[in-house]
Design an enzyme around this catalytic site. Structure first.
Site, PDB file in Angstrom:
ATOM      1  N   GLY A  79      11.598 -45.608 -13.147  1.00 14.11           N
ATOM      2  CA  GLY A  79      10.076 -45.858 -12.891  1.00 14.11           C
ATOM      3  C   GLY A  79       9.653 -47.105 -12.766  1.00 14.11           C
TER       4      GLY A  79
ATOM      5  N   ILE B 142      10.934 -48.103  -5.503  1.00 13.73           N
ATOM      6  CA  ILE B 142      10.308 -46.711  -5.105  1.00 13.73           C
ATOM      7  C   ILE B 142       9.812 -45.797  -6.431  1.00 13.73           C
ATOM      8  CG2 ILE B 142      11.105 -44.373  -4.227  1.00 13.73           C
ATOM      9  CD1 ILE B 142      13.402 -46.062  -2.764  1.00 13.73           C
TER      10      ILE B 142
ATOM     11  N   VAL C 163      19.758 -44.541 -18.972  1.00 12.13           N
ATOM     12  CA  VAL C 163      20.120 -43.190 -18.865  1.00 12.13           C
ATOM     13  C   VAL C 163      21.463 -43.056 -19.325  1.00 12.13           C
ATOM     14  CG1 VAL C 163      18.568 -42.756 -16.938  1.00 12.13           C
ATOM     15  CG2 VAL C 163      20.615 -43.777 -16.373  1.00 12.13           C
TER      16      VAL C 163
ATOM     17  N   ALA D  81      19.202 -46.219 -10.559  1.00 13.34           N
ATOM     18  CA  ALA D  81      20.514 -46.404 -10.054  1.00 13.34           C
ATOM     19  C   ALA D  81      20.518 -47.892  -9.597  1.00 13.34           C
ATOM     20  CB  ALA D  81      20.588 -45.560  -8.625  1.00 13.34           C
TER      21      ALA D  81
ATOM     22  N   TYR E 150      28.793 -48.010  -3.689  1.00 11.08           N
ATOM     23  CA  TYR E 150      27.334 -47.545  -3.803  1.00 11.08           C
ATOM     24  C   TYR E 150      27.513 -45.915  -3.407  1.00 11.08           C
ATOM     25  CZ  TYR E 150      22.424 -46.795  -3.025  1.00 11.08           C
ATOM     26  OH  TYR E 150      21.162 -46.451  -2.925  1.00 11.08           O
TER      27      TYR E 150
END
Ligand code: NAD
Ligand code: ZN
Length: 375
Positions: free
Chosen positions: A27, A31, A75, A96, A198
């Protein structure tokens, strides 16, 4: 407060829900920040969760918005993820490691953040009973886009040979007859063909999400973003997108350096349009739990998320340099082995499913981006 239970139809006939609490991983990123703003503007609560990776951030994270709780965490950390999921209705997984990276030595870090991280998150969601997921997918899963040969129809060109690239032969050739191919729009049912580390991790995130949905009765949607650009893009690093590289060069008073011959076709989609697509998809998926039909239990669905307006990298460099008032782009003939030649989206499925459409046109978006701050 009833969270997310009272689904209703909006004026546009789209499924929607009131007052969800959404966990947005990544977050604090480019984006993710726009997704947070879009969700808050639509009246949702947000818990942002971001490790603030040094590869993506040169300093501390941005300040939390009103109505947002910003948690710094990884994460891959099961306990911290479980704590962040408390009271959450739906998850938007943006976290990511992005870009091509420095070299192959980055591979374990990419796989760790993107795939182990996704597995940890999904396991925590399974335990917490959270069933609604919107994943940040990517067009990189397709490898080379869609091509047709005049004699052989739709074909799948293999990876481009280093020798061809070095000799300036950039266009992929027909695997059967060697003829030049005509690029087209890639649909979601095109075969996947990840061409670098990736891309491989982005594809595995989708497969993990699909397996999670089947195992838990969850509803998973992957929005396969094309080339996202706009305010707050990271500055030039080995992990940055091409628009940020050009914009950073202009800020230094240098000409954008365009690789190959500048004829690579991409779909540049504005970050506010992507954030709107994510928010719309989250509401629709969540609404499905209350009887709407946007996504059914136990399913995973992928949607291309692009502007539908293909442009070449050379055109993008020129538009940006003109808008900035900087030096004209230089076409260098350099290349990167992991790059694909053309990949442009057919986003009809997303438009039909969620009533979404892009609002920011190429010329306006590039004019704004030329003036906007980078991260
Ligand atoms: N930018 C594009 O053009 C584009 C295109 C297709 C897909 N995507 C996807 O969109 C998502 C967001 O990308 P972005 O462009 O905003 O990049 P970004 O680097 O600005 O944001 C990613 C955020 O994820 C965080 N993160 C990374 N690993 C983490 C971990 N292990 N734990 C917690 N947080 C972690 C980073 O700190 C960063 O803030 C990614 O999933 C990316 O793959 C981006
Ligand atoms: Zn052919």
């Amino acid at each position: 407060m009833t969270r997310g239970r009272d689904a209703r139809r909006t004026g546009a006939g789209l499924p929607s829900v009131d007052g969800m609490r959404v966990l947005v991983t990544g977050g604090a990123g480019f984006i993710g920040t726009h997704v947070v703003d879009a969700l808050l503007a639509r009246g949702h609560e947000v818990v942002s969760y971001d490790a603030v990776l040094a590869s993506a951030h040169s300093g501390p994270p941005r300040a939390a918005r009103a109505g947002e709780r910003l948690v710094v965490g990884d994460v891959r950390d099961p306990d911290a993820v479980a704590a962040a999921l408390h009271g959450v209705d739906a998850v938007c997984h943006q976290a990511a490691m992005v870009g091509l990276g420095k070299d192959f030595a980055d591979a374990p870090e990419y796989v760790g953040c993107n795939d182990l991280g996704t597995a940890v998150l999904l396991a925590a969601m399974a335990r917490a009973g959270v069933r609604d997921l919107v994943l940040a997918g990517s067009m990189v899963v397709y490898g080379e886009g869609r091509y047709a040969c005049a004699s052989h129809g739709v074909v799948r060109p293999g990876p481009r040979a280093g020798a061809d690239l070095a000799a300036g032969r950039f266009e992929p050739r027909c695997p059967s007859c060697g003829a030049e191919l005509a690029p087209g729009l890639v649909g979601e049912d095109a075969p996947v063909d990840p061409r670098n580390v990736y891309a491989t991790t982005k594809l595995a995130q989708e497969h993990l999400s699909a397996a999670w949905a089947r195992a838990t009765g969850g509803r998973a949607v992957s929005l396969r973003y094309h080339n996202v650009y706009g305010p707050g893009m990271p500055r030039d690093t080995p992990y940055a997108g091409v628009a940020a590289l050009f914009r950073s060069a202009l800020a230094r008073g240098e000409a954008p350096r365009v690789f190959e011959d500048g004829g690579q076709r991409r779909d540049f989609v504005h970050v506010r349009d992507v954030a709107a697509a994510v928010a719309t998809a989250l509401e629709a998926v969540r609404g499905s739990g209350a009887g709407m039909s946007a996504a059914s239990e136990g399913t995973f669905t992928a949607y291309n998320t692009g502007s539908g307006e293909p442009h070449t990298v050379g055109e993008m460099a020129r538009a940006l340099a003109d808008a900035y008032g900087g030096p004209a782009p230089v076409v260098t003939g350099e290349y990167r082995l992991g790059d694909v030649r053309h990949v442009t989206a057919d986003s009809a499925r997303l438009r039909a499913a969620f009533g979404w459409k892009p609002e920011v046109g190429f010329a306006d978006g590039m004019r704004e981006f030329a003036r906007a701050a980078l991260r």
